[in-house]
Motif scaffolding. Structure first.
Motif, PDB file in Angstrom:
ATOM      1  N   VAL A   1     -15.807 -39.969 100.077  1.00 59.07           N
ATOM      2  CA  VAL A   1     -15.565 -38.887  99.124  1.00 59.07           C
ATOM      3  C   VAL A   1     -16.839 -38.640  98.338  1.00 59.07           C
ATOM      4  O   VAL A   1     -17.420 -39.582  97.761  1.00 59.07           O
ATOM      5  CB  VAL A   1     -14.402 -39.225  98.172  1.00 59.07           C
ATOM      6  N   ASN A   2     -17.267 -37.398  98.310  1.00 63.91           N
ATOM      7  CA  ASN A   2     -18.414 -36.992  97.502  1.00 63.91           C
ATOM      8  C   ASN A   2     -17.923 -35.940  96.509  1.00 63.91           C
ATOM      9  O   ASN A   2     -17.553 -34.830  96.899  1.00 63.91           O
ATOM     10  CB  ASN A   2     -19.528 -36.422  98.381  1.00 63.91           C
ATOM     11  N   ALA A   3     -17.879 -36.334  95.221  1.00 61.84           N
ATOM     12  CA  ALA A   3     -17.344 -35.435  94.198  1.00 61.84           C
ATOM     13  C   ALA A   3     -17.761 -35.941  92.836  1.00 61.84           C
ATOM     14  O   ALA A   3     -18.417 -36.991  92.702  1.00 61.84           O
ATOM     15  CB  ALA A   3     -15.826 -35.350  94.296  1.00 61.84           C
ATOM     16  N   GLU A   4     -17.386 -35.191  91.828  1.00 62.83           N
ATOM     17  CA  GLU A   4     -17.647 -35.609  90.454  1.00 62.83           C
ATOM     18  C   GLU A   4     -16.774 -36.811  90.117  1.00 62.83           C
ATOM     19  O   GLU A   4     -15.700 -37.000  90.702  1.00 62.83           O
ATOM     20  CB  GLU A   4     -17.360 -34.454  89.500  1.00 62.83           C
ATOM     21  N   PRO A   5     -17.195 -37.646  89.144  1.00 62.55           N
ATOM     22  CA  PRO A   5     -16.453 -38.884  88.853  1.00 62.55           C
ATOM     23  C   PRO A   5     -14.981 -38.660  88.532  1.00 62.55           C
ATOM     24  O   PRO A   5     -14.126 -39.445  88.946  1.00 62.55           O
ATOM     25  CB  PRO A   5     -17.215 -39.469  87.663  1.00 62.55           C
ATOM     26  N   ASN A   6     -14.668 -37.601  87.781  1.00 60.04           N
ATOM     27  CA  ASN A   6     -13.257 -37.390  87.439  1.00 60.04           C
ATOM     28  C   ASN A   6     -12.424 -37.063  88.671  1.00 60.04           C
ATOM     29  O   ASN A   6     -11.266 -37.457  88.792  1.00 60.04           O
ATOM     30  CB  ASN A   6     -13.124 -36.290  86.392  1.00 60.04           C
ATOM     31  N   TYR A   7     -13.011 -36.344  89.643  1.00 58.86           N
ATOM     32  CA  TYR A   7     -12.300 -36.063  90.879  1.00 58.86           C
ATOM     33  C   TYR A   7     -12.174 -37.313  91.751  1.00 58.86           C
ATOM     34  O   TYR A   7     -11.156 -37.525  92.426  1.00 58.86           O
ATOM     35  CB  TYR A   7     -12.999 -34.955  91.663  1.00 58.86           C
ATOM     36  N   ILE A   8     -13.206 -38.134  91.765  1.00 58.97           N
ATOM     37  CA  ILE A   8     -13.168 -39.354  92.566  1.00 58.97           C
ATOM     38  C   ILE A   8     -12.035 -40.270  92.103  1.00 58.97           C
ATOM     39  O   ILE A   8     -11.340 -40.895  92.914  1.00 58.97           O
ATOM     40  CB  ILE A   8     -14.532 -40.090  92.502  1.00 58.97           C
ATOM     41  N   LYS A   9     -11.834 -40.347  90.790  1.00 58.40           N
ATOM     42  CA  LYS A   9     -10.755 -41.184  90.267  1.00 58.40           C
ATOM     43  C   LYS A   9      -9.392 -40.690  90.741  1.00 58.40           C
ATOM     44  O   LYS A   9      -8.522 -41.478  91.126  1.00 58.40           O
ATOM     45  CB  LYS A   9     -10.815 -41.205  88.745  1.00 58.40           C
ATOM     46  N   GLN A  10      -9.193 -39.379  90.747  1.00 54.47           N
ATOM     47  CA  GLN A  10      -7.916 -38.828  91.214  1.00 54.47           C
ATOM     48  C   GLN A  10      -7.739 -39.038  92.713  1.00 54.47           C
ATOM     49  O   GLN A  10      -6.646 -39.375  93.180  1.00 54.47           O
ATOM     50  CB  GLN A  10      -7.841 -37.339  90.870  1.00 54.47           C
ATOM     51  N   ILE A  11      -8.804 -38.854  93.475  1.00 48.76           N
ATOM     52  CA  ILE A  11      -8.728 -39.088  94.916  1.00 48.76           C
ATOM     53  C   ILE A  11      -8.432 -40.560  95.203  1.00 48.76           C
ATOM     54  O   ILE A  11      -7.647 -40.895  96.102  1.00 48.76           O
ATOM     55  CB  ILE A  11     -10.027 -38.652  95.603  1.00 48.76           C
ATOM     56  N   GLU A  12      -9.038 -41.453  94.443  1.00 53.87           N
ATOM     57  CA  GLU A  12      -8.793 -42.887  94.639  1.00 53.87           C
ATOM     58  C   GLU A  12      -7.318 -43.234  94.428  1.00 53.87           C
ATOM     59  O   GLU A  12      -6.736 -44.018  95.175  1.00 53.87           O
ATOM     60  CB  GLU A  12      -9.669 -43.692  93.684  1.00 53.87           C
ATOM     61  N   GLU A  13      -6.718 -42.644  93.403  1.00 53.13           N
ATOM     62  CA  GLU A  13      -5.310 -42.914  93.131  1.00 53.13           C
ATOM     63  C   GLU A  13      -4.432 -42.398  94.272  1.00 53.13           C
ATOM     64  O   GLU A  13      -3.461 -43.053  94.675  1.00 53.13           O
ATOM     65  CB  GLU A  13      -4.907 -42.247  91.816  1.00 53.13           C
ATOM     66  N   ILE A  14      -4.783 -41.247  94.823  1.00 53.48           N
ATOM     67  CA  ILE A  14      -4.002 -40.692  95.938  1.00 53.48           C
ATOM     68  C   ILE A  14      -4.158 -41.551  97.188  1.00 53.48           C
ATOM     69  O   ILE A  14      -3.186 -41.843  97.896  1.00 53.48           O
ATOM     70  CB  ILE A  14      -4.433 -39.241  96.212  1.00 53.48           C
ATOM     71  N   VAL A  15      -5.391 -41.997  97.475  1.00 56.66           N
ATOM     72  CA  VAL A  15      -5.636 -42.835  98.648  1.00 56.66           C
ATOM     73  C   VAL A  15      -4.870 -44.153  98.535  1.00 56.66           C
ATOM     74  O   VAL A  15      -4.283 -44.648  99.499  1.00 56.66           O
ATOM     75  CB  VAL A  15      -7.141 -43.088  98.823  1.00 56.66           C
TER      76      VAL A  15
END
Length: 653
Positions: free
Chosen positions: A323-337
């Protein structure tokens, strides 16, 4: 001192004092001063009963003499407590009954003689039972400690009832009241308050996992007492940790949680998530759709990732998501994964197919003929003897006639006329039991197929001069097929969308125009609870047929017409039932238990066969046997081993 004289003088003095005060005054409560020296204990009990107007039933085991003296005047209540204390010292107890009678028994058996249940107010050496509810402490651990504080005469007992978390304490009132006070103080120490800690940076589930790993040992047990061990629960919806326990232990855990909830140092805008259970390719499709909702953008790059703020890639070789994104988006993607990458339950489906066929048929007929012709009753497809063959004089012709008769045949030949009576009966039974089974992941289609590829003629072509003929052949799978898709629902129920087919080649089919196949198919959806066996469907078919072939007019003659008839009767019965038995597998232990049961079943069969050996062979063969399930070394099947035999046994083979 004479007890009777002492109490008589006391009562006389009280009567004289009352007379001097005047009849209009109330008599004050009686007072007693007791002094007993070398008095029989039964006499002591009788004296107290007479003075207090109480009835006592004395156990024959109550014996002995007492020595006691009181220098103070006692009222009735004090006098009765004095009486109980004296008996307690000598090892006896008083148990009241519902009828107002008191029983004097040994202290060791007092707890089993109907001791009354008291809420509070009991005192001294009275025998009572108290029910003490405990709110914060486990009674199973508290009861052994209280038993060590009970009196040593055997009159007391402490029993715990774990479902209600209550203590049942029986004994003398002063001892029971002291134990109840101890329980109340200990119960107050178990102050299990709840506190919610909201996290800003860390994941609640990961924080709980780390903290539990710190406060528990390698075996999963708490390093401290259960009372001092706090409880932690992760609330994923609010990303909070719920903590309950003792104030000191709770505060220690909260401090640890706050230290873990720190913002990570900047490490770039790219994260790699290694998946443990899910497939990276499947997760990528889901994340692409979710990322559009997070950013509000619809554009995609050529590689399938979103075009600007969030770029997501899948590496199938390492089963990971980049995942390549801004930190706030990475946190949301991590929770979904993390929520997508979970271990999915599996379902073992066992199908039970039971088919019972029973067929019975009988034929009876007569044929007539002469050298110029004959009469045959019945259609051409019914087994008959050709009339012309009856006049064959050679042995080969007669053998052919006999070979064409099914069942029994009785005939005669006279001049140019002959007659033949044929009788036949057939019975056929067929019992089939199939139990296919297969394991599938939740919401994944699985298919099981066991059978044969049977050639089926689909067409015929001839050459232009009709000298050659070409047949077109296709292969048709015949056997047992099971295809299903499980969906695990709430409450350990499984929704099965399945197809079940059992097919075979009909044994009596006419192969001139091709084979005939018997096919039994079930296709439906059924909701079944895990571990239960339910019926999917079935067929119960009974067919009875009776056919009469006769010569017109001649066959209608009463009695005599039976000579010009052929009767064929048949009865067919078919019972077919299909059952299904699903089992949800959520952990490795359940999977290992089911697999071990199947494995050992086949291994036992091989061991039995190996023990019996192979018949009709001069040497003994060691058949292959599966190794033990817990064996770490797999040994190859044994080779042929010869049994040493003497020359006499060899010569007899």
């Amino acid at each position: 001192m004479n007890t009777k004289k002492f109490f008589g003088k006391s009562c006389l003095a009280l009567a004289l004092s009352a007379a001097l005060l005047g009849g209009s005054l109330n008599i004050e409560a009686a007072e007693f001063s007791a002094s007993f020296k070398g008095t029989d204990i039964n006499e002591f009990i009788n004296t107290v009963g007479r003075n207090l107007n109480m009835t006592f039933i004395v156990d024959p085991a109550v014996k002995g003499k007492i020595n006691v003296r009181s220098y103070d005047l006692l009222n009735e209540e004090q006098y009765y407590q004095f009486f109980l204390s004296v008996l307690a010292v000598y090892g006896y107890a008083v148990v009241p009954t519902d009828t107002g009678v008191y029983k004097v028994v040994r202290s060791a058996v007092a707890k089993t003689t109907g001791v009354p249940v008291s809420e509070d107010g009991a005192m001294g050496d009275e025998m009572v039972t108290r029910v003490v509810p405990v709110k914060n402490v486990n009674v199973r651990e508290l009861a052994p400690l209280l038993r060590g504080l009970i009196d040593n005469q055997g009159s007391g007992n402490v029993v715990h009832y774990e479902p209600s978390n209550v203590l049942l304490i029986t004994g003398r009132a002063n001892v029971v009241n002291r134990l109840v006070e101890i329980v109340n103080r200990v119960d107050k120490a178990g102050n299990q308050e709840v506190q919610i800690v909201k996290l800003k940076h860390a994941s609640a589930t990961e924080v709980v996992r780390v903290v539990l790993a710190l406060i528990k040992d390698d075996k999963g047990n708490s390093a401290t007492s259960p009372l001092m061990t706090p409880k932690l629960v992760a609330d994923e919806r609010t990303n909070s940790v719920v903590v309950s326990g003792e104030p000191i232990a709770r505060q220690r855990v909260i401090t640890m949680i706050n230290q873990l909830d720190m913002e990570q140092a900047a490490s770039g805008n790219t994260r790699v998530f290694y998946l443990r259970y899910a497939k990276a390719k499947d997760v990528l499709e889901t994340l692409n759709g979710v990322s559009k909702s997070l950013t509000g953008e619809e554009g995609k790059a050529s590689n399938g990732a979103t075009a600007s703020k969030i770029n997501i890639y899948a590496n199938e070789a390492t089963n990971s998501i980049i995942v390549n994104a801004e930190p706030n988006y990475i946190k949301q993607i991590e929770e979904i994964v993390r929520k997508l990458d979970i271990r999915r339950a599996q379902v073992l489906v066992e199908a039970i197919i039971v088919e019972i066929n029973d067929e019975t048929a009988a034929q009876l007929g007569i044929q007539w003929g002469n050298t110029r012709g004959g009469i045959v009753q019945g259609p051409s497809d019914v087994s008959q003897v050709p009339v012309s063959a009856m006049f064959s004089s050679d042995e080969v012709g007669l053998a052919n006639v006999a070979g064409s008769i099914n069942g029994a045949g009785v005939g005669f030949y006279h001049g140019n006329w002959f007659g033949l009576l044929t009788m036949m009966q057939s019975n056929a039974k067929n019992d089939v039991l199939s139990t296919p089974s297969i394991v599938a992941l939740d919401n994944e289609e699985a298919e099981f197929n066991v059978g044969q590829e049977v050639p089926v003629k689909t067409g015929t072509q001839t050459s232009t001069d009709s000298s050659y003929r070409y047949d077109t052949i296709e292969r048709k799978t015949v056997g047992t097929k099971l295809k299903f898709t499980p969906q695990i629902n709430e409450g350990d129920s499984v929704l099965l969308t399945l197809e079940q087919e059992v097919s075979s080649v009909a044994p009596s089919a006419n192969t001139v125009n091709g084979d005939t196949f018997d096919v039994r198919t079930i296709k439906n959806s059924v909701l079944v609870k895990s571990g239960e066996t339910v019926v999917l469907g079935g067929l119960m078919n009974h067919t009875t047929m009776e056919t009469v072939y006769k010569v017109p007019l001649l066959g209608d003659i009463p009695i005599l017409g039976e000579l010009f008839k052929q009767t064929s009767s048949s009865y067919k019965k078919r019972n077919l039932m299909v059952f299904i038995h699903p089992i949800i597998i959520r952990d490795d232990e359940t999977f290992a238990s089911i697999s071990g049961g199947k494995y050992n079943m086949f291994r036992d069969q091989e061991l039995k066969r190996n023990k019996e050996g192979i018949r009709l062979l001069p040497i003994r063969l060691s058949t292959p046997v599966l190794p033990a399930l817990d064996s770490t070394i797999v040994i190859a099947p044994d080779t042929i081993q010869e049994i040493s035999t003497d020359s006499s046994s060899l010569s007899g083979i």
